[in-house]
Design an enzyme around this catalytic site. Sequence first.
Site, mmCIF file in Angstrom:
data_model
loop_
_atom_site.group_PDB
_atom_site.id
_atom_site.type_symbol
_atom_site.label_atom_id
_atom_site.label_comp_id
_atom_site.label_asym_id
_atom_site.label_seq_id
_atom_site.Cartn_x
_atom_site.Cartn_y
_atom_site.Cartn_z
ATOM 1 N N GLU A 198 -10.302 1.834 -1.997
ATOM 2 C CA GLU A 198 -9.992 2.782 -3.066
ATOM 3 C C GLU A 198 -8.669 2.469 -3.756
ATOM 4 O O GLU A 198 -8.368 3.040 -4.787
ATOM 5 C CB GLU A 198 -9.993 4.217 -2.535
ATOM 6 C CG GLU A 198 -8.898 4.544 -1.553
ATOM 7 C CD GLU A 198 -9.050 5.942 -0.972
ATOM 8 O OE1 GLU A 198 -10.133 6.522 -1.077
ATOM 9 O OE2 GLU A 198 -8.051 6.440 -0.395
ATOM 10 N N HIS A 199 -7.895 1.547 -3.166
ATOM 11 C CA HIS A 199 -6.603 1.225 -3.780
ATOM 12 C C HIS A 199 -6.735 0.205 -4.902
ATOM 13 O O HIS A 199 -6.053 0.295 -5.916
ATOM 14 C CB HIS A 199 -5.634 0.674 -2.726
ATOM 15 C CG HIS A 199 -5.434 1.602 -1.574
ATOM 16 N ND1 HIS A 199 -5.722 1.259 -0.272
ATOM 17 C CD2 HIS A 199 -5.019 2.882 -1.540
ATOM 18 C CE1 HIS A 199 -5.468 2.281 0.525
ATOM 19 N NE2 HIS A 199 -5.054 3.282 -0.219
ATOM 20 N N GLN B 191 -11.049 1.947 5.257
ATOM 21 C CA GLN B 191 -11.871 1.648 6.433
ATOM 22 C C GLN B 191 -11.769 2.740 7.498
ATOM 23 O O GLN B 191 -12.745 3.069 8.163
ATOM 24 C CB GLN B 191 -11.450 0.284 6.989
ATOM 25 C CG GLN B 191 -12.397 -0.254 8.049
ATOM 26 C CD GLN B 191 -11.990 -1.625 8.526
ATOM 27 O OE1 GLN B 191 -11.481 -2.437 7.749
ATOM 28 N NE2 GLN B 191 -12.210 -1.901 9.796
ATOM 29 N N HIS C 266 -10.880 -7.588 3.944
ATOM 30 C CA HIS C 266 -10.555 -6.908 2.688
ATOM 31 C C HIS C 266 -10.184 -7.935 1.617
ATOM 32 O O HIS C 266 -9.205 -8.676 1.777
ATOM 33 C CB HIS C 266 -9.390 -5.933 2.907
ATOM 34 C CG HIS C 266 -9.763 -4.759 3.763
ATOM 35 N ND1 HIS C 266 -9.827 -3.480 3.278
ATOM 36 C CD2 HIS C 266 -10.144 -4.688 5.063
ATOM 37 C CE1 HIS C 266 -10.215 -2.653 4.238
ATOM 38 N NE2 HIS C 266 -10.405 -3.366 5.331
ATOM 39 N N CYS D 52 -8.831 -7.471 -1.100
ATOM 40 C CA CYS D 52 -7.511 -7.229 -1.701
ATOM 41 C C CYS D 52 -6.395 -7.878 -0.879
ATOM 42 O O CYS D 52 -5.283 -8.044 -1.364
ATOM 43 C CB CYS D 52 -7.257 -5.740 -1.898
ATOM 44 S SG CYS D 52 -7.106 -4.802 -0.378
HETATM 45 N N1 LIG Z 1 -5.148 1.595 5.774
HETATM 46 C C1 LIG Z 1 -5.861 0.931 4.864
HETATM 47 N N2 LIG Z 1 -5.243 0.252 3.907
HETATM 48 C C2 LIG Z 1 -5.996 -0.425 3.024
HETATM 49 C C3 LIG Z 1 -7.383 -0.435 3.049
HETATM 50 N N3 LIG Z 1 -7.825 -1.212 2.030
HETATM 51 C C4 LIG Z 1 -6.723 -1.645 1.402
HETATM 52 N N4 LIG Z 1 -5.600 -1.188 1.986
HETATM 53 C C5 LIG Z 1 -4.168 -1.350 1.715
HETATM 54 O O1 LIG Z 1 -3.715 -0.410 0.787
HETATM 55 C C6 LIG Z 1 -2.353 -0.741 0.542
HETATM 56 C C7 LIG Z 1 -1.909 -0.258 -0.803
HETATM 57 O O2 LIG Z 1 -0.547 -0.513 -0.849
HETATM 58 P P1 LIG Z 1 0.331 -0.541 -2.178
HETATM 59 O O3 LIG Z 1 1.698 -1.055 -1.825
HETATM 60 O O4 LIG Z 1 0.251 0.786 -2.846
HETATM 61 O O5 LIG Z 1 -0.473 -1.560 -3.093
HETATM 62 P P2 LIG Z 1 -0.086 -3.058 -3.492
HETATM 63 O O6 LIG Z 1 1.248 -3.095 -4.179
HETATM 64 O O7 LIG Z 1 -1.235 -3.618 -4.269
HETATM 65 O O8 LIG Z 1 0.047 -3.738 -2.053
HETATM 66 P P3 LIG Z 1 -0.261 -5.217 -1.561
HETATM 67 O O9 LIG Z 1 -1.721 -5.298 -1.261
HETATM 68 O O10 LIG Z 1 0.572 -5.369 -0.315
HETATM 69 O O11 LIG Z 1 0.130 -6.177 -2.645
HETATM 70 C C8 LIG Z 1 -2.251 -2.229 0.789
HETATM 71 O O12 LIG Z 1 -1.406 -2.424 1.903
HETATM 72 C C9 LIG Z 1 -3.701 -2.639 1.159
HETATM 73 O O13 LIG Z 1 -3.755 -3.698 2.091
HETATM 74 C C10 LIG Z 1 -8.021 0.303 4.078
HETATM 75 O O14 LIG Z 1 -9.245 0.364 4.188
HETATM 76 N N5 LIG Z 1 -7.221 0.968 4.953
HETATM 77 ZN ZN LIG Z 2 -7.239 -2.751 -1.455
#
Ligand SMILES: Nc1nc2c(ncn2[C@@H]2O[C@H](COP(=O)(O)OP(=O)(O)OP(=O)(O)O)[C@@H](O)[C@H]2O)c(=O)[nH]1
Ligand SMILES: [Zn+2]
Length: 207
Positions: free
Chosen positions: A96-97, A136, A164, A166
Amino acid sequence: MEFTLNGDKGYSKVESYNDETTNELSNHYHKILESLGEDPSREGLEKTPLRVAKAMQFLTQGYHMDPEEIIKSAMFREDYQQMVVVKDIELYSMCEHHMLPFFGKAHVAYIPRHHITGLSKLARVVEAFARRLQVQERLTTQIKECIQNTLNPLGVAVVIEAQHMCMQMRGVQKQHSVTTTSDFTGAFQKNLATREEFMKIISSNLH
Ligand SMILES: Nc1nc2c(ncn2[C@@H]2O[C@H](COP(=O)(O)OP(=O)(O)OP(=O)(O)O)[C@@H](O)[C@H]2O)c(=O)[nH]1
Ligand SMILES: [Zn+2]
């Protein structure tokens, strides 16, 4: 055509799309292509907004499913009180991020009290919650709670292993990291031997 996924079984077998939503999404994706510096009128992209609009509805179809109804549609009284494990249920979800895919396997088990459910329904419950914007951890807990609330079994266990995108394609770019989440109720929570038996079954290569 309408999304009619809340049928009497809690899901529909037909892939169908809501015309209004498809139109609205297509218009948005047309603009997104422009914002990305692309030319949405070039041949290869002409139908892309429409394709993406449908793909995104497919990938989030879980919002139109009723997971508890899925189980209730196939609940059978049975006196079997041993572990039932369905392992290696492949899943595709979207974080969702970043709205990027995460994918892997779910392992689901329960110990019936008075009722069992159709085995496919456990996989359908995984689908219903995975086909949404998720994290997750919540996906794991929602599957567990759905089974606990409907079957009222002696225990439920859910383990999900996923990669993931991402974390792989962007951001920290770790190609090989796998995230494992788990959640347990009842016997799986209280009884270490029961939990260990489950963990052994899902780790074994026996088929
Ligand atoms: N706990 C959890 N985190 C997730 C999941 N899917 C993605 N994420 C994390 O959501 C976080 C969002 O962090 P932010 O710092 O707001 O986003 P960002 O700047 O794009 O972070 P980075 O991915 O570290 O570059 C990241 O650490 C992702 O790895 C999940 O299913 N569970
Ligand atoms: Zn993500």
